[in-house]
Design a protein around this motif. Structure first.
Motif, PDB file in Angstrom:
ATOM      1  N   TRP A  88       6.573   4.646  45.355  1.00 18.38           N
ATOM      2  CA  TRP A  88       6.062   5.968  45.026  1.00 18.38           C
ATOM      3  C   TRP A  88       6.992   6.553  43.970  1.00 18.38           C
TER       4      TRP A  88
ATOM      5  N   ILE B 190       3.483  13.994  42.254  1.00 17.78           N
ATOM      6  CA  ILE B 190       3.796  12.831  43.073  1.00 17.78           C
ATOM      7  C   ILE B 190       2.805  11.739  42.711  1.00 17.78           C
TER       8      ILE B 190
ATOM      9  N   ARG C 131       1.318   7.873  43.296  1.00 21.29           N
ATOM     10  CA  ARG C 131       1.150   6.773  44.253  1.00 21.29           C
ATOM     11  C   ARG C 131       1.581   5.442  43.628  1.00 21.29           C
TER      12      ARG C 131
ATOM     13  N   ASN D 134      -1.791   6.386  40.389  1.00 21.51           N
ATOM     14  CA  ASN D 134      -2.578   7.617  40.424  1.00 21.51           C
ATOM     15  C   ASN D 134      -1.769   8.752  41.024  1.00 21.51           C
ATOM     16  N   MET D 135      -1.929   9.906  40.450  1.00 18.29           N
ATOM     17  CA  MET D 135      -1.248  11.088  40.949  1.00 18.29           C
ATOM     18  C   MET D 135      -1.973  11.602  42.194  1.00 18.29           C
ATOM     19  N   THR D 136      -1.232  12.165  43.137  1.00 21.98           N
ATOM     20  CA  THR D 136      -1.862  12.826  44.276  1.00 21.98           C
ATOM     21  C   THR D 136      -2.575  14.072  43.756  1.00 21.98           C
ATOM     22  N   GLU D 137      -3.330  14.712  44.585  1.00 21.42           N
ATOM     23  CA  GLU D 137      -4.223  15.824  44.247  1.00 21.42           C
ATOM     24  C   GLU D 137      -3.886  16.621  42.988  1.00 21.42           C
ATOM     25  N   ASP D 138      -2.829  17.393  43.019  1.00 26.23           N
ATOM     26  CA  ASP D 138      -2.505  18.282  41.908  1.00 26.23           C
ATOM     27  C   ASP D 138      -0.989  18.443  41.845  1.00 26.23           C
TER      28      ASP D 138
ATOM     29  N   VAL E  84       8.757  11.963  50.216  1.00 24.73           N
ATOM     30  CA  VAL E  84       8.168  10.818  49.502  1.00 24.73           C
ATOM     31  C   VAL E  84       8.963   9.544  49.781  1.00 24.73           C
TER      32      VAL E  84
END
Length: 82
Positions: free
Chosen positions: A26, A52, A54, A58-62, A79
């Motif tokens: 991460w 943050i 993954r 891909n970035m987490t939500e926002d 994390v």
């Protein structure tokens, strides 16, 4: 954990960026700049925008904005435990 971040110049003028990859693959991306630069962190008041990322890239939500150094450190610890 904030001290693990190695800030470099950002592509926006007078802004900084640091990215740290944890042993679990991460990542955390932390940015800040002067007031009005468009980032959700202000160097003058010690706040930072955090994303943050993954292991798949891909970035987490926002992003999370206006975080203190202590809040960034807390996020980094969480994390690191994934």
């Amino acid at each position: 954990m904030f001290e693990l971040l190695n800030f470099q110049s950002h592509n926006l003028p007078n802004c900084v960026h640091a990215q740290y990859k944890f042993s679990n693959d991460w990542e955390i991306s932390v940015v800040a700049g002067p007031a009005g630069c468009g980032l959700y962190g202000n160097l003058n008041n010690g706040t930072y925008e955090v994303a943050i990322i993954r292991p798949n890239g891909n970035m987490t939500e926002d992003v999370s904005g206006w975080n203190t150094k202590e809040e960034v450190s807390a996020m980094m610890w969480v994390v690191s435990q994934f």
